[in-house]
Design a protein around this motif. Structure first.
Motif, PDB file in Angstrom:
ATOM      1  N   ILE A   2       6.497 -44.089  26.131  1.00  0.00           N
ATOM      2  CA  ILE A   2       5.920 -43.710  27.424  1.00  0.00           C
ATOM      3  C   ILE A   2       7.034 -43.222  28.332  1.00  0.00           C
ATOM      4  CG2 ILE A   2       4.615 -44.512  29.435  1.00  0.00           C
ATOM      5  CD1 ILE A   2       3.409 -46.703  27.660  1.00  0.00           C
ATOM      6  N   GLY A   3       6.917 -41.996  28.831  1.00  0.00           N
ATOM      7  CA  GLY A   3       7.917 -41.459  29.743  1.00  0.00           C
ATOM      8  C   GLY A   3       8.003 -39.948  29.680  1.00  0.00           C
ATOM      9  N   GLU A   4       8.717 -39.383  30.642  1.00  0.00           N
ATOM     10  CA  GLU A   4       8.819 -37.930  30.745  1.00  0.00           C
ATOM     11  C   GLU A   4       9.514 -37.305  29.533  1.00  0.00           C
ATOM     12  OE1 GLU A   4       7.444 -36.045  33.254  1.00  0.00           O
ATOM     13  OE2 GLU A   4       6.519 -37.985  33.738  1.00  0.00           O
ATOM     14  N   VAL A   5      10.308 -38.092  28.795  1.00  0.00           N
ATOM     15  CA  VAL A   5      10.997 -37.544  27.627  1.00  0.00           C
ATOM     16  C   VAL A   5      10.030 -37.059  26.555  1.00  0.00           C
ATOM     17  CG1 VAL A   5      13.169 -38.794  27.908  1.00  0.00           C
ATOM     18  CG2 VAL A   5      11.241 -39.905  26.726  1.00  0.00           C
ATOM     19  N   GLU A  39      18.071 -35.219  32.323  1.00  0.00           N
ATOM     20  CA  GLU A  39      17.095 -34.669  33.261  1.00  0.00           C
ATOM     21  C   GLU A  39      15.828 -35.509  33.373  1.00  0.00           C
ATOM     22  OE1 GLU A  39      16.167 -30.594  32.576  1.00  0.00           O
ATOM     23  OE2 GLU A  39      18.270 -29.997  32.298  1.00  0.00           O
ATOM     24  N   TYR A  40      15.578 -36.373  32.373  1.00  0.00           N
ATOM     25  CA  TYR A  40      14.300 -37.075  32.339  1.00  0.00           C
ATOM     26  C   TYR A  40      14.401 -38.592  32.341  1.00  0.00           C
ATOM     27  CZ  TYR A  40      12.517 -32.485  30.898  1.00  0.00           C
ATOM     28  OH  TYR A  40      12.195 -31.154  30.837  1.00  0.00           O
ATOM     29  N   SER A  41      15.461 -39.152  31.759  1.00  0.00           N
ATOM     30  CA  SER A  41      15.472 -40.598  31.580  1.00  0.00           C
ATOM     31  C   SER A  41      16.883 -41.156  31.552  1.00  0.00           C
ATOM     32  CB  SER A  41      14.772 -40.961  30.261  1.00  0.00           C
ATOM     33  OG  SER A  41      14.878 -42.336  30.004  1.00  0.00           O
ATOM     34  N   GLY A  42      17.173 -42.028  32.522  1.00  0.00           N
ATOM     35  CA  GLY A  42      18.460 -42.705  32.567  1.00  0.00           C
ATOM     36  C   GLY A  42      18.349 -44.167  32.196  1.00  0.00           C
ATOM     37  N   SER A  43      17.145 -44.596  31.795  1.00  0.00           N
ATOM     38  CA  SER A  43      16.951 -46.001  31.404  1.00  0.00           C
ATOM     39  C   SER A  43      15.792 -46.084  30.423  1.00  0.00           C
ATOM     40  CB  SER A  43      16.644 -46.866  32.638  1.00  0.00           C
ATOM     41  OG  SER A  43      15.465 -46.427  33.277  1.00  0.00           O
ATOM     42  N   PHE A  44      15.891 -47.052  29.516  1.00  0.00           N
ATOM     43  CA  PHE A  44      14.746 -47.301  28.634  1.00  0.00           C
ATOM     44  C   PHE A  44      14.697 -48.778  28.299  1.00  0.00           C
ATOM     45  CE2 PHE A  44      18.131 -46.657  25.581  1.00  0.00           C
ATOM     46  CZ  PHE A  44      17.820 -47.468  24.507  1.00  0.00           C
ATOM     47  N   ALA A  45      13.517 -49.221  27.885  1.00  0.00           N
ATOM     48  CA  ALA A  45      13.310 -50.635  27.584  1.00  0.00           C
ATOM     49  C   ALA A  45      12.549 -50.789  26.281  1.00  0.00           C
ATOM     50  CB  ALA A  45      12.540 -51.310  28.716  1.00  0.00           C
ATOM     51  N   PHE A  46      12.932 -51.805  25.505  1.00  0.00           N
ATOM     52  CA  PHE A  46      12.167 -52.209  24.332  1.00  0.00           C
ATOM     53  C   PHE A  46      11.157 -53.262  24.790  1.00  0.00           C
ATOM     54  CE2 PHE A  46      16.097 -51.430  21.454  1.00  0.00           C
ATOM     55  CZ  PHE A  46      15.833 -50.067  21.453  1.00  0.00           C
ATOM     56  N   PRO A  69      13.949 -37.795  22.492  1.00  0.00           N
ATOM     57  CA  PRO A  69      15.112 -38.621  22.814  1.00  0.00           C
ATOM     58  C   PRO A  69      14.729 -39.664  23.862  1.00  0.00           C
ATOM     59  CG  PRO A  69      15.257 -36.520  23.961  1.00  0.00           C
ATOM     60  CD  PRO A  69      14.002 -36.465  23.129  1.00  0.00           C
ATOM     61  N   VAL A  70      15.107 -40.915  23.650  1.00  0.00           N
ATOM     62  CA  VAL A  70      14.686 -41.933  24.613  1.00  0.00           C
ATOM     63  C   VAL A  70      15.451 -41.831  25.924  1.00  0.00           C
ATOM     64  CG1 VAL A  70      13.777 -43.549  22.915  1.00  0.00           C
ATOM     65  CG2 VAL A  70      16.203 -43.668  23.545  1.00  0.00           C
ATOM     66  N   ILE A 104      19.072 -49.874  12.311  1.00  0.00           N
ATOM     67  CA  ILE A 104      18.534 -48.912  13.264  1.00  0.00           C
ATOM     68  C   ILE A 104      17.101 -49.310  13.587  1.00  0.00           C
ATOM     69  CG2 ILE A 104      17.925 -46.499  13.660  1.00  0.00           C
ATOM     70  CD1 ILE A 104      20.126 -45.754  11.672  1.00  0.00           C
ATOM     71  N   THR A 105      16.826 -49.561  14.841  1.00  0.00           N
ATOM     72  CA  THR A 105      15.499 -50.012  15.232  1.00  0.00           C
ATOM     73  C   THR A 105      14.555 -48.832  15.444  1.00  0.00           C
ATOM     74  OG1 THR A 105      14.265 -51.345  16.827  1.00  0.00           O
ATOM     75  CG2 THR A 105      16.124 -50.085  17.687  1.00  0.00           C
ATOM     76  N   SER A 106      13.278 -49.070  15.163  1.00  0.00           N
ATOM     77  CA  SER A 106      12.288 -47.995  15.244  1.00  0.00           C
ATOM     78  C   SER A 106      12.057 -47.519  16.674  1.00  0.00           C
ATOM     79  CB  SER A 106      10.964 -48.447  14.626  1.00  0.00           C
ATOM     80  OG  SER A 106      10.487 -49.624  15.255  1.00  0.00           O
ATOM     81  N   GLY A 107      12.435 -48.331  17.668  1.00  0.00           N
ATOM     82  CA  GLY A 107      12.270 -47.915  19.056  1.00  0.00           C
ATOM     83  C   GLY A 107      13.123 -46.722  19.431  1.00  0.00           C
ATOM     84  N   ILE A 108      14.183 -46.490  18.661  1.00  0.00           N
ATOM     85  CA  ILE A 108      15.034 -45.313  18.847  1.00  0.00           C
ATOM     86  C   ILE A 108      14.748 -44.278  17.764  1.00  0.00           C
ATOM     87  CG2 ILE A 108      17.419 -44.479  18.837  1.00  0.00           C
ATOM     88  CD1 ILE A 108      18.248 -47.238  19.909  1.00  0.00           C
ATOM     89  N   ALA A 109      14.621 -44.758  16.511  1.00  0.00           N
ATOM     90  CA  ALA A 109      14.517 -43.838  15.379  1.00  0.00           C
ATOM     91  C   ALA A 109      13.184 -43.107  15.315  1.00  0.00           C
ATOM     92  CB  ALA A 109      14.751 -44.597  14.082  1.00  0.00           C
ATOM     93  N   ALA A 110      12.087 -43.813  15.513  1.00  0.00           N
ATOM     94  CA  ALA A 110      10.779 -43.155  15.424  1.00  0.00           C
ATOM     95  C   ALA A 110      10.628 -42.046  16.469  1.00  0.00           C
ATOM     96  CB  ALA A 110       9.657 -44.183  15.544  1.00  0.00           C
ATOM     97  N   PRO A 111      10.967 -42.304  17.739  1.00  0.00           N
ATOM     98  CA  PRO A 111      10.935 -41.199  18.692  1.00  0.00           C
ATOM     99  C   PRO A 111      11.859 -40.052  18.291  1.00  0.00           C
ATOM    100  CG  PRO A 111      11.059 -43.285  19.852  1.00  0.00           C
ATOM    101  CD  PRO A 111      11.268 -43.593  18.403  1.00  0.00           C
ATOM    102  N   ALA A 112      13.058 -40.367  17.798  1.00  0.00           N
ATOM    103  CA  ALA A 112      14.007 -39.319  17.415  1.00  0.00           C
ATOM    104  C   ALA A 112      13.426 -38.438  16.316  1.00  0.00           C
ATOM    105  CB  ALA A 112      15.322 -39.937  16.953  1.00  0.00           C
ATOM    106  N   TYR A 113      12.771 -39.040  15.334  1.00  0.00           N
ATOM    107  CA  TYR A 113      12.164 -38.275  14.251  1.00  0.00           C
ATOM    108  C   TYR A 113      10.930 -37.501  14.719  1.00  0.00           C
ATOM    109  CZ  TYR A 113      14.905 -39.641  10.148  1.00  0.00           C
ATOM    110  OH  TYR A 113      15.898 -39.771   9.199  1.00  0.00           O
ATOM    111  N   ALA A 114      10.398 -37.870  15.871  1.00  0.00           N
ATOM    112  CA  ALA A 114       9.284 -37.131  16.457  1.00  0.00           C
ATOM    113  C   ALA A 114       9.756 -36.096  17.475  1.00  0.00           C
ATOM    114  CB  ALA A 114       8.298 -38.100  17.115  1.00  0.00           C
TER     115      ALA A 114
END
Length: 257
Positions: free
Chosen positions: A231-234, A134-141, A129-130, A116-126
């Protein structure tokens, strides 16, 4: 001939490692592990296993990458089962691809165990959601820094205009540059930004701001790496969805809290 397992240890919470990754630790004769893995995972190593620290700090590597590559090959050729234990996922900014290439070039069999990469997990624990309908249909590492001497080829215009959520790894020292590039290519200055320090661990700490203010916030709060930049509306959802920092987690980073 032995075999090498390139294993993702996850983002810090030891319970986030996969069953296959845990098995690779338990069965290894030799374990090469990085600085950001949870030391509690090494408690699962079998008696007599050789543990080799390969930690890397900014501008200081305990072992150079070339040395690590040769250690993997040496032990595998000696008939050992070798587990290369990496924080997050071995193929997401973890140099796992480089190590796999070296193994292939030397005729060493290997397996990749994703983590599990921190780019997904760290935001989730904060509480972020990446993606969100309503806010995000795409994300980038995104790598927050590049290999020294590498031409800067990140497509900042595409990142600024075409991606809803950016998860930027190890970019604290380059945050002013990141801010400058995103603003230059049209990312709105009021775009929400969060930095999650030591995400998923008992040391987790999150600060928020906007693209315009975040550099000042980080300097004031003295946020350092390892931190995930989101970085993003999420990021707006953090206040509503924050859950981990309101709980009493146990056995994180090898300590009881």
């Amino acid at each position: 001939m032995g075999k090498v397992f390139l294993v993702g240890a996850g983002p810090g919470d030891p319970e986030l490692i996969t069953l296959k990754g845990l098995k690779a630790i338990q069965e290894a004769d030799v374990i090469l592990y990085d600085r950001l893995i949870n030391p509690a995972l090494l408690d699962h190593a079998k008696q007599g296993a050789t543990l080799i620290f390969c930690g890397k700090l900014p501008k200081h590597h305990h072992l150079q990458q070339e040395t690590i590559n040769h250690i993997l090959v040496k032990h595998a050729k000696a008939g050992k089962t070798v587990t290369r234990l990496k924080g997050g996922d071995p193929f997401v900014f973890g140099r796992g691809g480089e190590e796999a290439e070296f193994l292939v070039n030397n005729g060493i069999p290997f397996e990749v165990v994703p983590g599990i990469t921190s780019g997904i997990a760290a935001p989730a624990y904060a509480g972020i959601p990446v993606t969100h309908r309503e806010y995000s249909g795409s994300f980038a590492f995104v790598a927050g820094h590049r290999k020294e001497g590498t031409h800067e080829d990140l497509k900042w215009e595409a990142l600024a205009k075409g991606i809803d959520t950016l998860a930027i790894y190890m970019g604290v020292s380059n945050l002013p540059y990141i801010q400058e590039q995103l603003l230059k290519f049209g990312k709105p200055k009021d775009t929400p930004v969060a930095l999650v320090h030591w995400g998923t661990t008992s040391q987790q700490r999150t600060v928020t701001g906007t693209l315009e203010t975040i550099v000042d916030v980080v300097r004031r709060e003295k946020v350092e790496n390892p931190s995930m930049i989101v970085i993003g509306e999420v990021v707006k959802l953090r206040e509503k969805l924050s859950w981990f920092e309101k709980t009493e987690p146990f056995i994180l980073m090898g300590e009881s809290v």
